[in-house]
Design an enzyme around this catalytic site. Structure first.
Site, mmCIF file in Angstrom:
data_model
loop_
_atom_site.group_PDB
_atom_site.id
_atom_site.type_symbol
_atom_site.label_atom_id
_atom_site.label_comp_id
_atom_site.label_asym_id
_atom_site.label_seq_id
_atom_site.Cartn_x
_atom_site.Cartn_y
_atom_site.Cartn_z
ATOM 1 N N LEU A 94 0.827 -1.222 0.000
ATOM 2 C CA LEU A 94 0.000 0.000 0.000
ATOM 3 C C LEU A 94 0.856 1.264 0.000
ATOM 4 C CD1 LEU A 94 -1.874 -1.586 2.893
ATOM 5 C CD2 LEU A 94 -3.261 -0.578 1.088
ATOM 6 N N ARG A 180 1.071 16.053 -13.362
ATOM 7 C CA ARG A 180 0.019 15.337 -12.642
ATOM 8 C C ARG A 180 0.073 13.827 -12.937
ATOM 9 N NH1 ARG A 180 -5.258 15.311 -10.398
ATOM 10 N NH2 ARG A 180 -5.871 13.149 -10.364
ATOM 11 N N TYR A 183 2.133 10.113 -11.247
ATOM 12 C CA TYR A 183 1.596 9.058 -10.360
ATOM 13 C C TYR A 183 0.952 7.949 -11.188
ATOM 14 C CZ TYR A 183 -1.890 7.233 -6.897
ATOM 15 O OH TYR A 183 -2.686 6.461 -6.077
#
Ligand code: NAD
Ligand code: UGA
Length: 398
Positions: A94, A180, A183
């Site tokens: 995670l 942006r 990710y």
């Protein structure tokens, strides 16, 4: 008490290594594992603030939880990570930089955190033959074709085109100068690496793509349990502004759409994935609630309504204000226009379908936030009042 999976097999207690298990999703998942199952959680994180209630000595699950304060990025030669993976039956990754405010301001950290740092985890799972559940993101879908079509184009209204499907929908990112997408690209790269490794080395894996899971403990309130200058995700931004009676900021008019899912329902889905490997291995699952699709402007309006209701104040006291993404996030920001999950696959394989509607979810989130933060906000208001009173007194005497 004995528990059985969807195929009627007895569920054996597993030792689960949760990397990044001290965060928002990790804290809810660990609660579920410790309160409701016999599994053992080996939690790796840089912080244990959100799981401190699980680490108290003498709790009945105490022998089934360990916390290891490790920064996987700085773990030289993976000396701590490797033995913990080797000692587990299942690894859940995670750990990530996962706040849009960071993607364009810390692009290199974002890329490394979401790809480079995850590579050793995949490799150790292969080396020690461990099953891996990797947390990717709905951001891998990027934008829809609608964001490139003229506003009045007939295809804008073909709703089937905008339902995001694990194996059919394209992944459309913005141009390279829009950082942006660092990710989303990094998350996609790791998904591809996991697929490639599994084809070559029979890695047992499941990829989870969460769609805007929200709930208590998500992120932080600026200036209270997080830095004042940092920007959390939208739920925490709006909650902080409501608590302080400030206008909710709508980035570029709040026209982007998101489908919100309650964290505890999402965690039910993750537990089904954990305990039904025969049905979940080798698959990608969208995990989200397509029924809770709203624009961010609608989210703000609903949060205002619910907050006013809960605090017994007139909704007219709370307002929204439009801000440009350039001012709010800085240059290089871009946005996903629509994110509606198709959840056919997880529903078919595991019978998972969330039911909780957005208003109910927001009430739970806001009730929790009021409880959690009311004294800190009151102290802040009291000291501001003292400051202002002092200032007026001082200016009056000048
Ligand atoms: P979170 O930030 O609350 O949890 C991530 C945890 O990872 C944090 O506790 C952080 O301290 C830890 N971490 C980060 N870098 C680390 C490092 N180098 N070493 C050790 N620990 C490290 O975020 P979350 O919302 O719980 O998300 C968990 C995962 O799910 C992330 O991979 C995120 O990209 C993905 N995801 C979440 C959502 C959502 O709806 N919340 C949506 C899409 C994807
Ligand atoms: C998030 C993050 O990328 C990841 O944490 C995660 O992978 C994923 O989405 C998820 O939670 O499913 P995003 O939904 O864009 O991305 O993140 P938010 O910060 O929650 O923003 C949602 C929308 O609200 C964006 O359009 C943003 O511009 C807008 N926003 C945000 C506002 O209008 N006002 C604010 O104060 C904050």
């Amino acid at each position: 008490m004995e528990r059985f999976n969807l195929d009627g097999e007895k569920i054996k207690p597993l030792t689960i290594c949760l990397i990044g298990g001290g965060g928002f999703i990790g804290s809810h998942l660990c609660e579920k594992l410790l309160y409701k199952t016999q599994h053992t959680a080996i939690i790796i994180d840089v912080s244990s603030t959100k799981i401190k209630h699980l680490l108290r000595p003498y709790s009945c699950w105490f022998g089934r939880v360990q916390f290891h304060e490790i920064n996987v990025k700085r773990d030289t030669l993976h000396q701590h990570l490797e033995p913990l993976i080797a000692a587990s039956d299942l690894v859940i990754n995670l750990a990530a930089i996962r706040t849009p405010a960071n993607y364009n301001t810390r692009p290199l950290d974002t890329i490394k955190s979401n790809s480079v740092d995850a590579i050793p985890v995949v490799e150790f799972c292969i080396k020690y033959k461990k099953r891996l559940i990797h947390f990717s993101s709905c951001e891998v879908y990027g934008k829809t074709i609608g964001s490139f079509l003229p506003k009045d184009h007939a295809l804008q209204n073909v709703s089937e085109l905008y339902l995001l499907k694990e194996y059919d929908s394209p992944c459309i990112f913005g141009s390279i100068d829009k950082q942006r997408w660092t990710y989303a690209c990094a998350k996609q790269m790791i998904e591809r690496l996991i697929y490639a490794q599994s084809a070559l080395h029979s890695l047992e894996f499941t990829i989870v793509r969460p769609f805007n899971w929200i709930g208590p403990r998500m992120d932080f309130i600026r200036g209270i349990d997080g830095p004042r200058e940092a920007v959390p995700r939208v739920l925490a931004c709006f909650t902080g502004n409501l608590l302080r009676g400030k206008p909710l900021k709508l980035v570029d008019g709040g026209q982007s759409q998101r489908s919100f899912c309650y964290i505890k329902e999402a965690i039910e889905g993750v537990l089904l994935i954990i305990e039904n490997p025969a049905r979940a291995n080798g698959k990608i699952f969208n995990v989200g609630n397509p029924e809770n699709d709203v624009t961010i402007k609608q989210l703000a309006e609903l949060m205002i309504e619910v907050y006013a209701d809960v605090t017994k104040q007139p909704a007219s006291k709370f307002t929204t204000i439009d801000v440009s993404s350039n001012n709010f996030y800085g240059p290089g920001y871009d946005d996903s226009d629509k994110r509606i999950p198709d959840i056919t696959i997880i529903n078919r394989e595991l019978g998972w379908k969330p039911a909780m509607r957005l208003r109910t979810i927001l009430k739970l989130c806001l009730d929790h936030a009021i409880d959690e933060y009311k004294s800190a906000i009151k102290n802040e208001c009291d000291s501001l009042l003292e400051f202002h009173t002092g200032y007026e007194y001082f200016s009056g005497s000048e």
